[in-house]
Enzyme design. Sequence first.
Site, short mmCIF file in Angstrom:
data_model
loop_
_atom_site.label_atom_id
_atom_site.label_comp_id
_atom_site.label_asym_id
_atom_site.label_seq_id
_atom_site.Cartn_x
_atom_site.Cartn_y
_atom_site.Cartn_z
N HIS A 203 0.80 -1.24 0.00
CA HIS A 203 0.00 0.00 0.00
C HIS A 203 0.82 1.28 0.00
CE1 HIS A 203 1.01 0.04 4.28
NE2 HIS A 203 0.65 1.30 4.29
C1 UD1 Z 1 -2.15 5.82 5.36
C2 UD1 Z 1 -0.89 6.44 5.97
C3 UD1 Z 1 0.23 5.42 5.96
C4 UD1 Z 1 -0.19 4.13 6.64
C5 UD1 Z 1 -1.49 3.62 6.03
C6 UD1 Z 1 -1.98 2.41 6.78
C7 UD1 Z 1 -0.56 8.85 5.56
C8 UD1 Z 1 0.18 9.85 4.75
N1 UD1 Z 1 -0.43 7.56 5.15
O1 UD1 Z 1 -1.85 5.49 4.01
O2 UD1 Z 1 1.34 5.94 6.67
O3 UD1 Z 1 0.81 3.16 6.44
O4 UD1 Z 1 -2.48 4.66 6.10
O5 UD1 Z 1 -2.82 1.63 6.00
O6 UD1 Z 1 -1.20 9.20 6.51
N2 UD1 Z 1 -9.15 4.50 0.98
C9 UD1 Z 1 -10.36 3.88 0.88
N3 UD1 Z 1 -10.93 3.42 2.03
C10 UD1 Z 1 -10.36 3.57 3.26
C11 UD1 Z 1 -9.12 4.22 3.34
C12 UD1 Z 1 -8.52 4.67 2.19
O7 UD1 Z 1 -10.92 3.73 -0.20
O8 UD1 Z 1 -10.96 3.14 4.26
C13 UD1 Z 1 -8.50 5.00 -0.26
C14 UD1 Z 1 -8.93 6.44 -0.55
O9 UD1 Z 1 -9.13 6.61 -1.89
C15 UD1 Z 1 -7.71 7.24 -0.16
C16 UD1 Z 1 -6.56 6.24 -0.43
O10 UD1 Z 1 -7.11 4.97 -0.13
O11 UD1 Z 1 -7.59 8.42 -0.89
C17 UD1 Z 1 -5.35 6.47 0.42
O12 UD1 Z 1 -5.74 6.59 1.80
P1 UD1 Z 1 -4.84 7.49 2.80
O13 UD1 Z 1 -5.40 7.39 4.16
O14 UD1 Z 1 -4.63 8.84 2.22
O15 UD1 Z 1 -3.44 6.79 2.72
P2 UD1 Z 1 -3.00 5.28 2.94
O16 UD1 Z 1 -2.33 4.80 1.72
O17 UD1 Z 1 -4.12 4.46 3.50
N1 UDP Z 2 -3.63 -5.35 8.80
C1 UDP Z 2 -4.88 -5.93 8.95
N2 UDP Z 2 -5.57 -6.30 7.81
C2 UDP Z 2 -5.04 -6.12 6.55
C3 UDP Z 2 -3.76 -5.54 6.44
C4 UDP Z 2 -3.09 -5.15 7.59
O1 UDP Z 2 -5.37 -6.11 10.06
O2 UDP Z 2 -5.71 -6.49 5.57
C5 UDP Z 2 -2.91 -4.93 10.03
C6 UDP Z 2 -1.52 -5.51 10.13
O3 UDP Z 2 -1.54 -6.78 10.72
C7 UDP Z 2 -0.80 -4.47 10.97
C8 UDP Z 2 -1.46 -3.19 10.54
O4 UDP Z 2 -2.70 -3.54 9.96
O5 UDP Z 2 -1.06 -4.68 12.35
C9 UDP Z 2 -0.55 -2.53 9.56
O6 UDP Z 2 -1.24 -1.67 8.78
P1 UDP Z 2 -0.72 -1.13 7.37
O7 UDP Z 2 0.12 -2.13 6.69
O8 UDP Z 2 -1.92 -0.65 6.69
O9 UDP Z 2 0.13 0.15 7.82
P2 UDP Z 2 1.63 0.43 8.25
O10 UDP Z 2 1.98 -0.46 9.38
O11 UDP Z 2 2.48 0.24 7.04
O12 UDP Z 2 1.61 1.87 8.64
#
Ligand code: UD1
Ligand code: UDP
Length: 356
Positions: A203
């Site tokens: 991601h």
């Molecule tokens: C965010 C965090 C990242 C973290 C990740 C965990 C920032 C800059 N990034 O990244 O550090 O590792 O969360 O997963 O804060 N979206 C959906 N549904 C959701 C959430 C997101 O459709 O429930 C889509 C939306 O289009 C959104 C895109 O995913 O624009 C990105 O979501 P965003 O929260 O901006 O960043 P992540 O890649 O999730």
């Molecule tokens: N995770 C989860 N379901 C998923 C993917 C991740 O429960 O489908 C959990 C994972 O085990 C970990 C946390 O979410 O505890 C990590 O989240 P993510 O990889 O989104 O973010 P990051 O740690 O890179 O910020």
Amino acid sequence: MKILTILGARPQFIKAAVVSREIKKYPDIKEIIVHTGQHYDINMSDIFFEEMKIPKPDYYLGVNSLNHGAMTGKMMEKIEEIALKEKPDWILVYGDTNSTLAGALVASKLHIKLAHVEAGLRSFNKKMPEEINRIVADRLSDILFCPTDNAVENLKREGFEFFDCKIVKSGDVMYDAVLYYKQYAQKPQNVDISENFVLCTIHRAENTNDETRLRSIFEALNEIAKEKQVILPLHPRTKQKINKLSLSLNTITIIEPVGYFEMLWLLENCDCVITDSGGLQKEAYFFKKFCITLRDETEWVELVEIGANKLVGAEKDKILKAYKNHSMFNIENSKLNLYGDGVASQKIVGEVMEYE
Ligand code: UD1
Ligand code: UDP
């Protein structure tokens, strides 16, 4: 004492689950939970609150899917209003997301004490949005809870010992979470799972926003999937990019993002992990699984040092080579207490209570 906790993204819900359980043991602390709405799909948000019994957020801000400036700004505006009304003694933030940054900035503008859980981590790559968020959150914090020795060292090197703040090596709350919740590990429903499979998540912006990297990663995964099942719970951000680029995923088992209990089962039962997630790198190690990391650098350098984690970037050949060699690593013999003793949440709440 009143603590305003700011949450917004999946990993923060998991970290807060164990700390909130600890806070509940203190009748003198009132925790007010603000969910910024950064993650909002049921299986990216609600499922974690339900299964881990995290208290229902007191405030839900509904801020998401915006450019980073707009997202952080809107969150700040709303968090500020809440902080002015609730007058907390502390604002508590986790990790390195935009929600973390917004909470940290509001705390310091309003002169509310700030505690940062997962402080001191660095990738030394300022192109990562997370690196900016964590540097700012650290610099503004009154207490910095570091998960590792390396995190403490990073802060010392940046001169934090001379700043007006307290550095505490607490251990990692994600280790607390695994130790407590693994009893609830649950096999994902409605998917055929082979006895031996590779668990994969992708991601990070640096991979999803770069067509060459994303294509190369999926070429490698398709190759691996010819010989072993690859299970990929797909983050919505990655799903959007895959659809846009019409990437071929013919052999990979794509499933919706799973809840934490299902993720624990997948971790426990997989052969190895391929990921660009921060959290998964550590969880792989907690379950003694080798981790191939689809990044050029990592904050969890101690895992690379002991050989439990191989950084491969996004190059197909490097990914395939690491996959071929992964069984040579014997994690049974490696150091097993890199992330504390499983009592990070106790230490965090105790320190906040005692802070003068
Ligand atoms: C965010 C965090 C990242 C973290 C990740 C965990 C920032 C800059 N990034 O990244 O550090 O590792 O969360 O997963 O804060 N979206 C959906 N549904 C959701 C959430 C997101 O459709 O429930 C889509 C939306 O289009 C959104 C895109 O995913 O624009 C990105 O979501 P965003 O929260 O901006 O960043 P992540 O890649 O999730
Ligand atoms: N995770 C989860 N379901 C998923 C993917 C991740 O429960 O489908 C959990 C994972 O085990 C970990 C946390 O979410 O505890 C990590 O989240 P993510 O990889 O989104 O973010 P990051 O740690 O890179 O910020």
